[in-house]
Design a protein around this motif. Structure first.
Motif, short mmCIF file in Angstrom:
data_model
loop_
_atom_site.label_atom_id
_atom_site.label_comp_id
_atom_site.label_asym_id
_atom_site.label_seq_id
_atom_site.Cartn_x
_atom_site.Cartn_y
_atom_site.Cartn_z
N ARG A 152 54.49 -98.78 -81.99
CA ARG A 152 55.69 -99.59 -82.24
C ARG A 152 56.77 -98.78 -82.95
O ARG A 152 57.96 -98.93 -82.65
N MET A 153 56.37 -97.93 -83.87
CA MET A 153 57.36 -97.09 -84.56
C MET A 153 58.02 -96.12 -83.58
O MET A 153 59.23 -95.88 -83.66
N LEU A 154 57.23 -95.58 -82.67
CA LEU A 154 57.78 -94.64 -81.70
C LEU A 154 58.72 -95.32 -80.71
O LEU A 154 59.67 -94.69 -80.22
N ILE A 155 58.45 -96.56 -80.42
CA ILE A 155 59.38 -97.31 -79.56
C ILE A 155 60.75 -97.37 -80.24
O ILE A 155 61.78 -97.15 -79.60
N GLY A 156 60.76 -97.62 -81.53
CA GLY A 156 62.02 -97.62 -82.26
C GLY A 156 62.68 -96.26 -82.27
O GLY A 156 63.90 -96.14 -82.08
N MET A 157 61.89 -95.21 -82.47
CA MET A 157 62.43 -93.86 -82.49
C MET A 157 63.02 -93.49 -81.13
O MET A 157 64.01 -92.77 -81.05
N SER A 158 62.44 -94.00 -80.06
CA SER A 158 62.91 -93.63 -78.72
C SER A 158 64.13 -94.43 -78.27
O SER A 158 64.74 -94.09 -77.26
N TYR A 159 64.51 -95.43 -79.05
CA TYR A 159 65.67 -96.23 -78.68
C TYR A 159 66.89 -95.32 -78.51
O TYR A 159 67.21 -94.53 -79.39
N GLY A 160 67.56 -95.45 -77.40
CA GLY A 160 68.75 -94.67 -77.13
C GLY A 160 68.48 -93.24 -76.71
O GLY A 160 69.37 -92.39 -76.76
#
Length: 185
Positions: A152-160
């Motif tokens: 889930r944290m990596l999904i946020g990091m990958s945003y954009g």
């Protein structure tokens, strides 16, 4: 079935490396002749290995996924688990930089490209889970964090990730993430 000759394997690897570089610098629509030239082979050699642009895009993407997935075990063999996870996250950023360029073409492809794109998730998630579990077991990251939390944290990091300037920000976030994952002392 015979194994491919060494020169054929070498040509294939040169084509994949040249295609990756060309896709990253020129874009997914780079002329195939330019890729063959960068690889130091003729256009006929390119077409023998990759009969279509979609096949070449899928080949580059599969190779990126395989290398990223395989790197987890190699990093664990040569680094403490927390350092291995950090190094792998930086490799993930590199992978996403290539993905940004070729993913739209893969998704638009009705055959080989879309199949390659769809099959990547489990391999990458498996590598990340292996690293996360090892880092948790070693005490390098907090025990109350699981692979799903990290995902889930990596999904946020990958945003954009498809936006200009994403890569340096993502690398900064890796350091913030890893600092925050350290167990309280």
């Amino acid at each position: 079935m015979r194994r491919p000759r060494a020169d054929s394997l070498r040509n294939r690897e040169q084509l994949l490396e040249a295609a990756k570089a060309a896709f990253n610098t020129v874009g997914a629509d780079v002329p195939l002749e330019e890729i063959a030239q960068r690889a130091g082979v003729g256009i006929g050699t390119l077409y023998r290995h990759f009969p279509t642009r979609d096949a070449l895009l899928a080949g580059v993407y599969r190779r990126e996924v395989e290398q990223l997935s395989a790197s987890a075990e190699a990093l664990l063999a040569s680094h403490p688990p927390g350092e291995a996870l950090t190094a792998w996250l930086h490799l993930l950023v590199d992978y996403m930089a290539t993905k940004r360029v070729i993913a739209p073409a893969l998704q638009a492809s009705p055959g080989e490209g879309s199949a390659a794109y769809a099959s990547a998730g489990p391999a990458i998630a498996g590598a990340m889970n292996t690293l996360a579990r090892a880092a948790i077991a070693s005490g390098d990251i907090r025990a109350d964090i699981g692979p799903d939390d990290l995902h889930r944290m990596l999904i946020g990091m990958s945003y954009g990730y498809d936006q200009p300037g994403w890569e340096p920000g993502a690398r900064r976030l890796i350091e913030v993430l890893m600092t925050g994952l350290k167990p309280a002392r």
